[in-house]
Design a protein around this motif. Structure first.
Motif, PDB file in Angstrom:
ATOM      1  N   LEU A 152     -24.195  10.048  14.057  1.00 42.09           N
ATOM      2  CA  LEU A 152     -22.923   9.560  13.527  1.00 42.09           C
ATOM      3  C   LEU A 152     -22.427  10.390  12.353  1.00 42.09           C
ATOM      4  CD1 LEU A 152     -23.378   5.676  13.692  1.00 42.09           C
ATOM      5  CD2 LEU A 152     -22.211   7.185  15.308  1.00 42.09           C
ATOM      6  N   ALA A 153     -23.321  11.162  11.729  1.00 40.14           N
ATOM      7  CA  ALA A 153     -22.901  12.012  10.616  1.00 40.14           C
ATOM      8  C   ALA A 153     -21.918  13.083  11.074  1.00 40.14           C
ATOM      9  CB  ALA A 153     -24.121  12.655   9.973  1.00 40.14           C
ATOM     10  N   ARG A 154     -21.965  13.417  12.357  1.00 35.70           N
ATOM     11  CA  ARG A 154     -21.086  14.471  12.884  1.00 35.70           C
ATOM     12  C   ARG A 154     -19.712  13.933  13.287  1.00 35.70           C
ATOM     13  NH1 ARG A 154     -25.995  15.463  15.566  1.00 35.70           N
ATOM     14  NH2 ARG A 154     -25.165  14.626  17.526  1.00 35.70           N
ATOM     15  N   LEU A 155     -19.549  12.616  13.263  1.00 30.22           N
ATOM     16  CA  LEU A 155     -18.282  12.016  13.691  1.00 30.22           C
ATOM     17  C   LEU A 155     -17.394  11.682  12.506  1.00 30.22           C
ATOM     18  CD1 LEU A 155     -19.541   9.546  16.443  1.00 30.22           C
ATOM     19  CD2 LEU A 155     -18.864  11.940  16.693  1.00 30.22           C
ATOM     20  N   ALA A 156     -16.105  11.707  12.753  1.00 30.10           N
ATOM     21  CA  ALA A 156     -15.140  11.291  11.729  1.00 30.10           C
ATOM     22  C   ALA A 156     -14.495   9.987  12.169  1.00 30.10           C
ATOM     23  CB  ALA A 156     -14.068  12.370  11.543  1.00 30.10           C
ATOM     24  N   ALA A 157     -14.278   9.085  11.233  1.00 27.40           N
ATOM     25  CA  ALA A 157     -13.635   7.812  11.555  1.00 27.40           C
ATOM     26  C   ALA A 157     -12.179   8.045  11.925  1.00 27.40           C
ATOM     27  CB  ALA A 157     -13.724   6.854  10.368  1.00 27.40           C
ATOM     28  N   TYR A 158     -11.675   7.222  12.836  1.00 21.76           N
ATOM     29  CA  TYR A 158     -10.258   7.288  13.179  1.00 21.76           C
ATOM     30  C   TYR A 158      -9.449   6.891  11.950  1.00 21.76           C
ATOM     31  CZ  TYR A 158      -5.798   6.404  15.464  1.00 21.76           C
ATOM     32  OH  TYR A 158      -4.473   6.423  15.808  1.00 21.76           O
ATOM     33  N   THR A 159      -8.472   7.720  11.602  1.00 22.13           N
ATOM     34  CA  THR A 159      -7.681   7.470  10.406  1.00 22.13           C
ATOM     35  C   THR A 159      -6.245   7.174  10.795  1.00 22.13           C
ATOM     36  OG1 THR A 159      -9.072   9.016   9.162  1.00 22.13           O
ATOM     37  CG2 THR A 159      -6.959   8.404   8.180  1.00 22.13           C
ATOM     38  N   PRO A 160      -5.789   5.932  10.616  1.00 19.48           N
ATOM     39  CA  PRO A 160      -4.384   5.623  10.896  1.00 19.48           C
ATOM     40  C   PRO A 160      -3.503   6.222   9.823  1.00 19.48           C
ATOM     41  CG  PRO A 160      -5.456   3.733   9.926  1.00 19.48           C
ATOM     42  CD  PRO A 160      -6.541   4.769  10.120  1.00 19.48           C
ATOM     43  N   HIS A 161      -2.210   6.306  10.100  1.00 14.65           N
ATOM     44  CA  HIS A 161      -1.307   6.843   9.083  1.00 14.65           C
ATOM     45  C   HIS A 161      -1.312   5.922   7.872  1.00 14.65           C
ATOM     46  CE1 HIS A 161       1.873   3.908  10.123  1.00 14.65           C
ATOM     47  NE2 HIS A 161       1.519   4.118  11.374  1.00 14.65           N
ATOM     48  N   PRO A 162      -1.408   6.470   6.661  1.00 16.12           N
ATOM     49  CA  PRO A 162      -1.518   5.631   5.456  1.00 16.12           C
ATOM     50  C   PRO A 162      -0.326   4.730   5.234  1.00 16.12           C
ATOM     51  CG  PRO A 162      -1.075   7.922   4.874  1.00 16.12           C
ATOM     52  CD  PRO A 162      -1.371   7.899   6.354  1.00 16.12           C
ATOM     53  N   GLU A 163       0.845   5.106   5.791  1.00 17.57           N
ATOM     54  CA  GLU A 163       2.024   4.273   5.577  1.00 17.57           C
ATOM     55  C   GLU A 163       1.876   2.898   6.207  1.00 17.57           C
ATOM     56  OE1 GLU A 163       2.207   7.320   7.139  1.00 17.57           O
ATOM     57  OE2 GLU A 163       2.597   8.421   5.312  1.00 17.57           O
ATOM     58  N   ALA A 164       1.042   2.804   7.261  1.00 21.07           N
ATOM     59  CA  ALA A 164       0.849   1.515   7.923  1.00 21.07           C
ATOM     60  C   ALA A 164       0.223   0.504   6.984  1.00 21.07           C
ATOM     61  CB  ALA A 164      -0.023   1.689   9.167  1.00 21.07           C
ATOM     62  N   ALA A 165      -0.605   1.000   6.077  1.00 21.52           N
ATOM     63  CA  ALA A 165      -1.287   0.102   5.158  1.00 21.52           C
ATOM     64  C   ALA A 165      -0.548  -0.074   3.842  1.00 21.52           C
ATOM     65  CB  ALA A 165      -2.698   0.636   4.886  1.00 21.52           C
ATOM     66  N   GLN A 166       0.269   0.923   3.466  1.00 19.51           N
ATOM     67  CA  GLN A 166       0.846   0.892   2.131  1.00 19.51           C
ATOM     68  C   GLN A 166       2.369   0.847   2.135  1.00 19.51           C
ATOM     69  OE1 GLN A 166      -0.865   4.058  -0.205  1.00 19.51           O
ATOM     70  NE2 GLN A 166      -2.889   3.744   0.647  1.00 19.51           N
ATOM     71  N   GLY A 167       2.960   0.694   3.315  1.00 19.94           N
ATOM     72  CA  GLY A 167       4.406   0.603   3.377  1.00 19.94           C
ATOM     73  C   GLY A 167       5.076   1.941   3.495  1.00 19.94           C
ATOM     74  N   SER A 168       4.843   2.825   2.532  1.00 21.93           N
ATOM     75  CA  SER A 168       5.386   4.177   2.607  1.00 21.93           C
ATOM     76  C   SER A 168       4.718   5.027   1.546  1.00 21.93           C
ATOM     77  CB  SER A 168       6.906   4.189   2.390  1.00 21.93           C
ATOM     78  OG  SER A 168       7.214   3.723   1.089  1.00 21.93           O
ATOM     79  N   THR A 169       4.734   6.328   1.746  1.00 23.52           N
ATOM     80  CA  THR A 169       4.188   7.240   0.744  1.00 23.52           C
ATOM     81  C   THR A 169       5.307   7.704  -0.149  1.00 23.52           C
ATOM     82  OG1 THR A 169       4.472   9.041   2.298  1.00 23.52           O
ATOM     83  CG2 THR A 169       2.304   8.035   2.202  1.00 23.52           C
ATOM     84  N   PRO A 170       4.995   8.035  -1.397  1.00 18.79           N
ATOM     85  CA  PRO A 170       6.049   8.510  -2.297  1.00 18.79           C
ATOM     86  C   PRO A 170       6.676   9.794  -1.763  1.00 18.79           C
ATOM     87  CG  PRO A 170       4.045   7.944  -3.503  1.00 18.79           C
ATOM     88  CD  PRO A 170       3.694   7.935  -2.060  1.00 18.79           C
TER      89      PRO A 170
END
Length: 390
Positions: free
Chosen positions: A9-27
């Motif tokens: 599992l050290a060789r795998l990367a977690a699926y990363t959703p777009h940050p805007e989904a969690a924070q509304g929007s990026t500056p």
């Protein structure tokens, strides 16, 4: 790494959703909101009257202290009715359907039911939906990857057949078990192409010990389906979702259509109560009001045509046809790093798209979002040309 965690599992990367989904929007450097055209979501929210209906359901009908209906019989019956209606069939009933917390959960259950304990590997043609390989790797299941044609993205069928046939080097060995599952997306993400006649013919030729998984997440946009094959072939399964055309991405409802024996097996390996009561209620409401919800599909398809027509006029872009709610494109003569810079420049101006599969995937948004995005693409391309020339 903690010593009790699997080393692979050290060789795998977690699926990363777009940050805007969690924070509304990026500056942004401007006050505008980000046009989130990177996850193939429907640009239209649920109508307010349906949200009010769901709010009433939550308030009056759902007991928070009680577990949800764990059998989903009523929801399965409603799904079967929709599938029969949309495909002009009559053969599907609740025994052909399993539901999941998004299609991702169903993919994981399929992998558990078929390939664990070294009993099989999976076959995918890249580029495609990344979760097939990601979920397989998290379970320690081998992934065999094929290439695709650069013109129409048809999978390499010669290599596909070689991977299936007995006696292929590595097949059946302890390191690479035989292919047990073939995953295809129809139409494919991120490239937007439907399965060709040759691909369909090859899938139909596969032996009964190989499970064919046809992911139709974008069926309502393509109006092209192979669901009828499920009634004829016990080794075929079709995946669908409520996240796209039905506008329920926030509620995480997926379903599959399969032979009743396969469905019964999936019921054994899924988690109990895997679909919350409110998600079930949302799916019921969406199906009951499906004709109204799906009325926006022609508008989305018209906007897709407008996007493609405008993008193909840009000589610096290579653009492909699409049968889904997104458009796939590449910058001619550009490296992945240069395409990443292009995507970052677009995001700085207010449009977020997805860099994937060696190219860029742009979701079809609302008319206003698409107009802004076209203007930004033209602006970034013009700036790029100026930078290169100087």
């Amino acid at each position: 790494m903690l010593p009790f965690i699997r080393s692979d599992l050290a060789r795998l990367a977690a699926y990363t959703p777009h940050p805007e989904a969690a924070q509304g929007s990026t500056p942004l450097h401007t006050a505008q909101e980000l046009d989130r055209l990177d996850t193939n979501e429907n640009p239209f929210d649920l109508p307010s009257e349906l949200k009010q209906k769901l709010a009433w359901t939550y308030q009056e009908m759902i007991e928070a202290n009680r577990y949800p209906d764990g059998g989903y019989t009523a929801l399965k019956q409603a799904i079967a009715a929709y599938v029969n209606e949309s495909a002009g069939l009559s053969g599907f009933d609740a025994t052909h359907i399993s539901v999941g917390n998004g299609s991702d959960e169903l993919i994981r259950s399929l992998l558990i039911a078929t390939c664990l304990q070294g009993q099989g590997s999976i076959l995918v043609a890249q580029p495609t939906f990344s979760m097939y390989a990601i979920l397989a790797q998290t379970l320690g299941i081998a992934v065999l990857s094929l290439g695709r044609s650069e013109t129409d993205f048809e999978m390499d069928l010669v290599a596909a057949q070689a991977a299936i046939e007995p006696g292929v080097p590595g097949q059946g060995s302890s390191s690479v078990p035989p292919v047990r599952v073939v995953f295809v997306t129809h139409p494919n993400s991120p490239t937007g192409n439907c399965l060709t006649a040759a691909e369909q013919s090859w899938l139909e030729s596969l032996p009964p010990q190989v499970l064919v998984v046809v992911d139709e997440a974008y069926f309502e946009f393509s109006q092209t389906t192979l669901v009828g094959e499920v009634l004829q072939r016990p080794n075929w399964i079709v995946l669908r979702t409520f996240s796209k055309a039905f506008r329920l991405a926030a509620y995480r409802v997926g379903y599959c259509l399969a032979h009743p024996e396969l469905v019964a097996t999936l019921e054994k390996v899924r988690l109990p109560y895997n679909l919350p009561a409110f998600s079930q209620a949302a799916a019921h409401v969406a199906l009951h009001h499906r004709h109204g919800l799906l009325k926006v599909i022609p508008e989305i398809l018209a906007e897709r045509t407008r996007l493609i027509s405008a993008l193909v006029q840009e000589p610096k872009l290579q653009v492909w046809p699409s049968a889904a709610n997104f458009v796939y494109l590449r910058l001619r003569g550009s490296t992945p790093v240069e395409m990443a810079h292009f995507a970052q420049a677009l995001k700085a101006q207010g449009t977020s798209l997805r860099q994937t599969g060696g190219g860029l995937r742009l979701t079809v948004g609302s008319q206003a979002e698409n107009t802004r995005s076209l203007q930004r693409i033209q602006s970034v391309l013009a700036h790029r040309s100026t930078s290169v020339s100087t």
